[in-house]
Structures are given as C-alpha cells and as structure tokens.
Design an enzyme around this catalytic site. Sequence first.
Site, PDB file in Angstrom:
ATOM      1  N   GLY A   1       0.915  -1.114  -0.128  1.00 44.87           N
ATOM      2  CA  GLY A   1       0.139   0.174  -0.214  1.00 44.87           C
ATOM      3  C   GLY A   1       0.799   1.315   0.109  1.00 44.87           C
ATOM      4  CG  HIS A   2       1.182   3.351  -2.694  1.00 44.08           C
ATOM      5  ND1 HIS A   2       2.436   3.366  -3.088  1.00 44.08           N
ATOM      6  CD2 HIS A   2       0.429   2.399  -3.528  1.00 44.08           C
ATOM      7  CE1 HIS A   2       2.564   2.396  -4.196  1.00 44.08           C
ATOM      8  NE2 HIS A   2       1.223   1.751  -4.259  1.00 44.08           N
TER       9      HIS A   2
END
Length: 139
Positions: free
Chosen positions: A76-77
Amino acid sequence: MRLATADWRDAPIIHANHLGTDRDVAAIVRGIEAAREIGAQRAFDGVRAAELIPGPKATSKQDVIDLARTGSASFGHAVGTARIGTDADAVVDSELRVHGLGGLRVADGSVMPSIISGPTAGPCFMIGGRAAEFIKSGA
C-alpha cells in the site's frame, strides 16, 4: 518500530507484523487458493499460459504458506502522514509548504488528507506537478 542505534541517521527497525497470527496466515492462504482456483478455470485457457506465482511446482499447503510469508509486506501507499490542512494536526498548507518552516515543501502521497479508493500513483504525480508549479511561480 524502534531505533536501531543511538544515531538518528541510522534507519529504524520496522517490524510490521504481517501475518502475525495463525488466523492471518489462514486468511491469506484461502485467498491464494481461491485465486489459483479461479485462474485455473477453463474459461481462461485462451488467455492464460501458465501460473507464474506460486507456480505449478507449488503443490502443498506449505508451499502456499511459504509464498504467503515470503510475499507478506505492505504494498500500500501511505497517505495522510503529512496531510494538507489548516488545523493543528495538519503538516502542510494548500501550497505544500510545511507549517512553521521556510523553504520546505512536501510533495508526495503523505499530504493527502485521507486514502483514496484507487491507486495513489496518479494523485501523487499531480501533487508533484502542483509542487513544481508552486516552486516555479515563487509561491
């Protein structure tokens, strides 16, 4: 997360505890098995050559668990860790300038106030583009 050494320049030790419980492992194994079952359906014969990951040699449950553990990481970011705003918790203003520090801007996904429902790469490109415009204009 913890400090690796007393030197602030040394990277911290981060242990995200991915798949930290048997329940976590079981859930991801079920997901991998479901994806393999779907991908093996005859409907995909015309577009699928072969399973790449975990691959045809992965035949046991332990093989799938090993894949889950090897691949367990956050892809994820992170967003919102230096979010835009005017309240006391905000880090940057609407022109990406860090509150209270001259000459410093943040131009990445961390300025997004909250996570979006899709990939973050596009908005990050836009944030970078806006930062470039702000810098060029002297704002």
